[in-house]
Scaffold this motif. Structure first.
Motif, PDB file in Angstrom:
ATOM      1  N   VAL A 158      34.954  53.504  49.541  1.00 23.08           N
ATOM      2  CA  VAL A 158      33.615  53.043  49.219  1.00 23.08           C
ATOM      3  C   VAL A 158      33.663  51.615  48.683  1.00 23.08           C
ATOM      4  O   VAL A 158      34.446  51.319  47.777  1.00 23.08           O
ATOM      5  N   ALA A 159      32.841  50.726  49.258  1.00 27.95           N
ATOM      6  CA  ALA A 159      32.729  49.356  48.723  1.00 27.95           C
ATOM      7  C   ALA A 159      31.508  49.301  47.812  1.00 27.95           C
ATOM      8  O   ALA A 159      30.386  49.387  48.281  1.00 27.95           O
ATOM      9  N   PRO A 160      31.722  49.182  46.494  1.00 30.30           N
ATOM     10  CA  PRO A 160      30.578  49.129  45.589  1.00 30.30           C
ATOM     11  C   PRO A 160      29.914  47.756  45.660  1.00 30.30           C
ATOM     12  O   PRO A 160      30.569  46.743  45.437  1.00 30.30           O
ATOM     13  N   TYR A 161      28.637  47.736  46.019  1.00 30.71           N
ATOM     14  CA  TYR A 161      27.941  46.466  46.191  1.00 30.71           C
ATOM     15  C   TYR A 161      26.766  46.375  45.217  1.00 30.71           C
ATOM     16  O   TYR A 161      25.824  47.162  45.297  1.00 30.71           O
ATOM     17  N   TYR A 162      26.846  45.427  44.307  1.00 31.50           N
ATOM     18  CA  TYR A 162      25.827  45.280  43.255  1.00 31.50           C
ATOM     19  C   TYR A 162      24.707  44.332  43.663  1.00 31.50           C
ATOM     20  O   TYR A 162      23.567  44.490  43.222  1.00 31.50           O
ATOM     21  N   GLY A 163      25.046  43.309  44.456  1.00 33.18           N
ATOM     22  CA  GLY A 163      24.054  42.284  44.769  1.00 33.18           C
ATOM     23  C   GLY A 163      23.771  41.415  43.558  1.00 33.18           C
ATOM     24  O   GLY A 163      24.507  41.436  42.569  1.00 33.18           O
ATOM     25  N   CYS A 164      22.669  40.679  43.657  1.00 33.61           N
ATOM     26  CA  CYS A 164      22.407  39.632  42.655  1.00 33.61           C
ATOM     27  C   CYS A 164      21.629  40.085  41.431  1.00 33.61           C
ATOM     28  O   CYS A 164      22.034  39.860  40.299  1.00 33.61           O
ATOM     29  N   MET A 188      31.575  55.391  41.018  1.00 36.40           N
ATOM     30  CA  MET A 188      32.131  55.922  42.271  1.00 36.40           C
ATOM     31  C   MET A 188      33.484  56.589  42.009  1.00 36.40           C
ATOM     32  O   MET A 188      33.810  57.595  42.615  1.00 36.40           O
ATOM     33  N   GLY A 189      34.226  56.002  41.076  1.00 34.21           N
ATOM     34  CA  GLY A 189      35.508  56.592  40.706  1.00 34.21           C
ATOM     35  C   GLY A 189      35.337  57.981  40.126  1.00 34.21           C
ATOM     36  O   GLY A 189      36.078  58.900  40.464  1.00 34.21           O
ATOM     37  N   CYS A 190      34.341  58.161  39.278  1.00 38.86           N
ATOM     38  CA  CYS A 190      34.201  59.482  38.657  1.00 38.86           C
ATOM     39  C   CYS A 190      33.588  60.496  39.617  1.00 38.86           C
ATOM     40  O   CYS A 190      33.603  61.690  39.344  1.00 38.86           O
ATOM     41  N   VAL A 196      36.981  50.653  46.701  1.00 43.21           N
ATOM     42  CA  VAL A 196      37.529  49.389  47.186  1.00 43.21           C
ATOM     43  C   VAL A 196      37.271  48.316  46.137  1.00 43.21           C
ATOM     44  O   VAL A 196      36.172  48.216  45.608  1.00 43.21           O
ATOM     45  N   ASP A 197      38.295  47.531  45.817  1.00 40.32           N
ATOM     46  CA  ASP A 197      38.112  46.412  44.894  1.00 40.32           C
ATOM     47  C   ASP A 197      37.455  45.288  45.706  1.00 40.32           C
ATOM     48  O   ASP A 197      38.120  44.452  46.299  1.00 40.32           O
ATOM     49  N   GLN A 232      38.439  47.799  54.909  1.00 40.65           N
ATOM     50  CA  GLN A 232      38.458  49.150  55.481  1.00 40.65           C
ATOM     51  C   GLN A 232      37.616  50.145  54.703  1.00 40.65           C
ATOM     52  O   GLN A 232      38.004  51.301  54.516  1.00 40.65           O
ATOM     53  N   ALA A 233      36.465  49.657  54.257  1.00 37.21           N
ATOM     54  CA  ALA A 233      35.543  50.561  53.574  1.00 37.21           C
ATOM     55  C   ALA A 233      34.859  51.455  54.602  1.00 37.21           C
ATOM     56  O   ALA A 233      34.499  50.995  55.678  1.00 37.21           O
TER      57      ALA A 233
END
Lengths: 342, 192
Positions: A158-164, A188-190, A196-197, A232-233
């Motif tokens: 999973v690619a965590p995407y926060y945006g602006c 996402m970890g929990c 994905v970093d 590779q997310a």
């Protein structure tokens, strides 16, 4: 893990225009997961649009008055409660309006003169505006969330995407880094996902630029989708309906523009929570995304019916295309997508 | 012949106006011309002038050049420049101010961005809510009619997935909202 034994957490809720329709899945999944986390959200009465990034581009005082009407409505609905916005643009507008009114007495007075014309008033500082992600992580927390997990997102990249607008200009509490926050990574970890970093996690989705300048808008979308694919997310997780719209609904158009074949599904963090809690995809509005999320979700054993005609990632082959047919990329997990030109 | 006219006695009119029209403290005067803003900008490559240049131009009282520049219209409001600025200049807020001033002075060159904002707020002012279908169709027909074909399948996808409303939603308190907005506009005109 012990059962959750605490009273229901109650909040005022500002859904925002997007969550009424194009991001209905975000609303649906927020409500479904809130139930599991003993949170209760009450929509504030007769709220109006926050003006997004458009009203402030044309009108200063009127845009603040437009936003402040919602703050006044929140006080009227149930004054003491925190006001929660799931949309990052609504969140920032509401928060910024309150902040500027607190700091600038002249502005506060003029906004209140305007509100008075509609029989309303707002005392700056009386509403605490928060983003849904913050509320979930700060008030419920990882431990209580993990206790609800029955279907860990094991093996899902999973690619965590926060945006602006949740990250900047830094109106949240100090520990959130405006360029490299970790709160969504932690969540996402929990849930058991392989996080994905993601170096582009707070880069811009382009906002309204697809409508202003295709070259600019699609390039910003490409950077993020390519970034997630390079890492590779299996999917991108988002906290904002504008980001979801750009990365999901415009992914096909972006692919055509750059002649690429990326296929990276984009889901809301609340949908990921719901899946981990064992809720059905239907309860979470999964299936409304235009980039098919089924191949990714199959990895965690979630099965969905065939989608109705939507828009996939890969561009269609034209009838008059004289070039040799190339092997098609499987509509498989993201990360296998490569630029067609290469 | 250069510099035929004497320098203006009030050379900072424009600078003062930009500061006055930015809510809170813009801190525009604190800019040290380091260029961190332009280097942090995701759409900086498409701007005629980077934010740093624009701030130098504002100080040089180049009103028309600044307001005609595409720079504020290519600001995506990501606030990267703002959080990275070593002088805490409220750069994104200043970009919004420049947009408003360009519209008021009718000095923008590319109408797509201001028109998009106008169509958007027209729905909000009359209904109290945004209306995506109305916004997209009105905007694209005016500025990018062939673009409709390019994103037709995306539109169709949005419709089949139930993500597009066909009618706008009006709030109950629309008359009150209209009165609030009208009063705000009057007040702003008085204090401009």
């Amino acid at each position: 893990m012990p059962e959750l034994i605490r009273p229901k957490l109650a909040y005022n809720y500002f859904p925002g225009c997007s969550l009424e329709r194009n991001a209905e899945a975000y609303h649906k999944s927020s409500m479904a997961t809130a139930e599991r986390l003993s949170m209760r959200f009450e929509e504030i009465d007769d709220w109006n649009c926050c003006g997004a990034t458009e009203y402030i581009s044309l009108q200063m005082l009127a845009s603040y008055a437009l936003i402040a009407r919602n703050l006044a409505q929140a006080v009227k609905s149930n004054g003491g409660r925190d006001l929660v916005a799931p949309c990052s643009a609504c969140y920032l507008n509401l928060k910024k309006c309150d902040k500027h009114m607190r700091a600038d007495a002249v502005l506060a007075e003029r906004v209140n003169s305007a509100l008075a014309a509609g029989g309303l008033a707002y005392q700056p500082g009386s509403v605490h505006v928060r983003h849904l992600l913050d509320v979930v992580m700060e008030d419920v927390g990882c431990e209580a969330i993990a206790a609800q997990v029955t279907r860990p997102l094991k093996g899902l990249r999973v690619a965590p995407y926060y945006g602006c607008l949740i990250s900047r200009p830094g109106l949240r509490v100090d520990e959130h880094n405006p360029e490299y926050p970790m709160i969504l990574d932690d969540l996402m970890g929990c849930l058991g996902a392989q996080v994905v970093d993601f170096p582009l996690k707070t880069h811009c989705c382009g906002g309204h630029m697809t409508q202003i300048s295709e070259a600019t808008g699609f390039e910003l979308i490409r950077r993020l989708v390519k970034g997630a694919a390079d890492y590779q997310a299996d999917l991108i997780v988002t906290v904002c309906p504008m980001c979801q719209l750009n990365l999901d609904a415009f992914q096909g158009a972006m692919n055509r523009y750059f002649k690429t074949a990326y296929h990276v599904p984009v889901l809301y963090f609340t949908q990921m929570m719901g899946l981990a809690f064992g809720l059905s995809p239907e309860e979470l509005g999964i299936g409304a995304e235009l980039v098919d999320a089924r191949p990714a979700l199959a990895k965690i054993g979630v099965e969905l019916p065939e989608p109705v005609a939507g828009e996939g990632g890969a561009p269609k082959r034209r009838k008059d295309d004289k070039s040799l047919p190339m092997p098609k990329m499987p509509a498989g997990p993201a990360g296998t997508a490569e630029e067609v030109r290469r | 012949m250069v510099n035929a006219s004497p320098p203006s006695l009030t050379p900072f009119d424009f600078l003062d106006e930009v500061q006055a029209r930015t809510p809170g403290q813009s801190r525009l005067l604190m800019c040290i011309q380091c260029g961190t803003c332009g280097g942090s900008c995701p759409s900086g490559a498409d701007m005629e002038h980077t934010p740093r240049s624009i701030f130098a131009m504002i100080r040089a009282d180049m009103r028309e050049e600044v307001l005609r520049s595409n720079t504020p219209w290519y600001c995506v409001s990501c606030y990267y420049c703002t959080v990275r600025c070593p002088q805490d200049v409220h750069i994104t807020d200043i970009m919004y101010t420049l947009k408003r001033m360009a519209v008021d002075a009718r000095l923008y060159e590319e109408p797509a961005a201001p028109d998009f904002s106008k169509v958007f707020i027209n729905w909000v002012e009359n209904y109290g809510r945004a209306f995506e279908l109305g916004l997209m169709s009105q905007h694209m027909l005016r500025h990018n009619p062939f673009g409709v074909l390019k994103i037709a399948d995306m539109g169709l996808g949005m419709v089949t997935k139930g993500r597009m409303a066909f009618t706008p939603k009006r709030i109950r308190g629309i008359q009150g909202l209209k009165a609030i907005i009208a009063r705000a506009k009057e007040l702003e005109a008085v204090h401009a």
